[in-house]
Each structure stands twice: as structure tokens, then as C-alpha cells.
Design a protein around this motif. Sequence first.
Motif: not given
Length: 276
Positions: A46-74
Motif C-alpha cells: 500500500p505505501v509503495r503503491q501510494a508513492k508510485l501513484n503520486n509520481e505517475l499522476q504527477a508525470g501525466s499531462k491528463i489525470p490518470l484513471l486509477i483502478g484495482m481488482d480488489a473484490e474482497w478488499g486491498l
Amino acid sequence: MSVEEKIGQLFMVQVFSDKGKAHENSIAKLITGQHIGGLIYSNGGPVRQAKLNNELQAGSKIPLLIGMDAEWGLSMRLDSTYAFPWNMTLGAITDNKLVEQAGRQIGEHCKRLGVHFNFAPAVDINTNPKNPIIGNRSFGEDRDNVTEKGLAFMKGMQSAGTLANAKHFPGHGDTEDDSHLKLPTINFSAKRIDSIELYPYRKLIKEGLSSVMVAHLNVPSLESRRDFPSSLSKHIVTDILKDSLGFNGLIFTDALTMKGAADYVENDVDGSNVKV
């Protein structure tokens, strides 16, 4: 946006937060070079993902749509996170408010990580005990109970600000094959599919369902082309889901790396085989 950017926006790419810098750099290049529109996070922490997501969002010209397959939770994907009951257990609960509460909690967890869509709930009706891929991921074998539980889960999760996704359209519950490995066939009449498999979608759509995932299935009664995946079928996606059921939300395919879609071959005009 340019034509290239518009095309790129149609794609979501799988991302792992446990595969290191080379993997992360390859995703960043897809964002800046191919203008991809979204990411679907898989294994990691979770922490690694949050940090990575912030980095990738910051590098995208258009805000990224973020999804997960988390049927029974993270914890379906991430370490150090909370696991909720699988759908089969939730389907046995008589109090739908508890299912709604579970959906809300999962939605809150997703939102904390910047996830916009959770690809849940699965509303497949588990009518085939030999099904190798749905099983406990289904709320059960009764269409009305599956619909009630799916609706409660959807409402709970969307109340937390995480958008829901009903899957696997038009219905993966009565198969004996896994679409990750091959193209399963659904040999039922259109009338039967409409009354059983499509029933939950009809109800959830009326209650504000945000998105639908289309499965890779061979459904001869709904698509005349032989062994033609439902995920590629205009009749199934447009005529049935959009026009007949009146769905105007987002439509996703199941993963295009799955053999049910990736192994599809059609004949070109000169009779040669073309893999799509």
C-alpha cells in the motif's frame, strides 16, 4: 487532444508496486509517450503503491484513471492490508446492510490509495459447480440474492466515493472454462440469458451503476460469428448493454492479455489468419 492522445486514453495498463524501477520507468514512458488514460494496480504494497501513484499522476499531462481488482478488499492484491469476506460468504448474510457496510469500507480503503474504480462487485450467478474461475467470487446461485447483494455492495462502495464495476458481462457464472486460459462458451438461449445472467445488470444500472466489465465469452445465441469474444462484439456491447439495457456509464473489457481475447484469430480478406 490529438488523435493519438484520444486513442491512448482508451487504454488502462497493469502496474505493480513490487517490480522495481525498470518496471516503473516503462509505465512512465507509456504515460508520456503513448498517452495512456489509466492504470490498474496489481501486486505490491500500500505505501509503495501510494508513492508510485503520486509520481505517475504527477508525470501525466491528463489525470490518470486509477483502478484495482480488489473484490474482497486491498488484500486481494496488496500486502499489509485488510481482507474482507469473499462474495460467497456475503451472499449467505441475510442483512444486506452488512454487505453495504463491507462495500463502503472497501471503498474507503481504495479511495485512500487514490483508486477511482474498484472492479467489483462480480454479479455472476454461480449456477455451475464446475466453474473454475468464479466460484467463491459469486454471491451465490440465486439471481435475486446475487442482485440484492451486488446492489448493496455497489451502493456502499459508491457512497465512499469509489466507483463500482459490475462484471463479467453478459455472465461468467455458468462456464466450465477459465477465460484466462481459453474462450469459454455459453450455450444458452437469448431468453434464458436475459432472464438470469442479465438480471443483476438491469437492476444495478437503474440504481446508478458506474461501470461494467465485459467478459471474453463465446455466446452463440447473442453473437453469430463463431468463437467471437463477447468483449469484441458490437451486438453484445452496444446493442444489448448500451441500447437495450440503457447503460451509459463506462465500459471496460476484461484484461486483453487473457487467452479468451488474446488468442482470437479472424480470417483476413485473402483467407489468411490475423491475430487481433
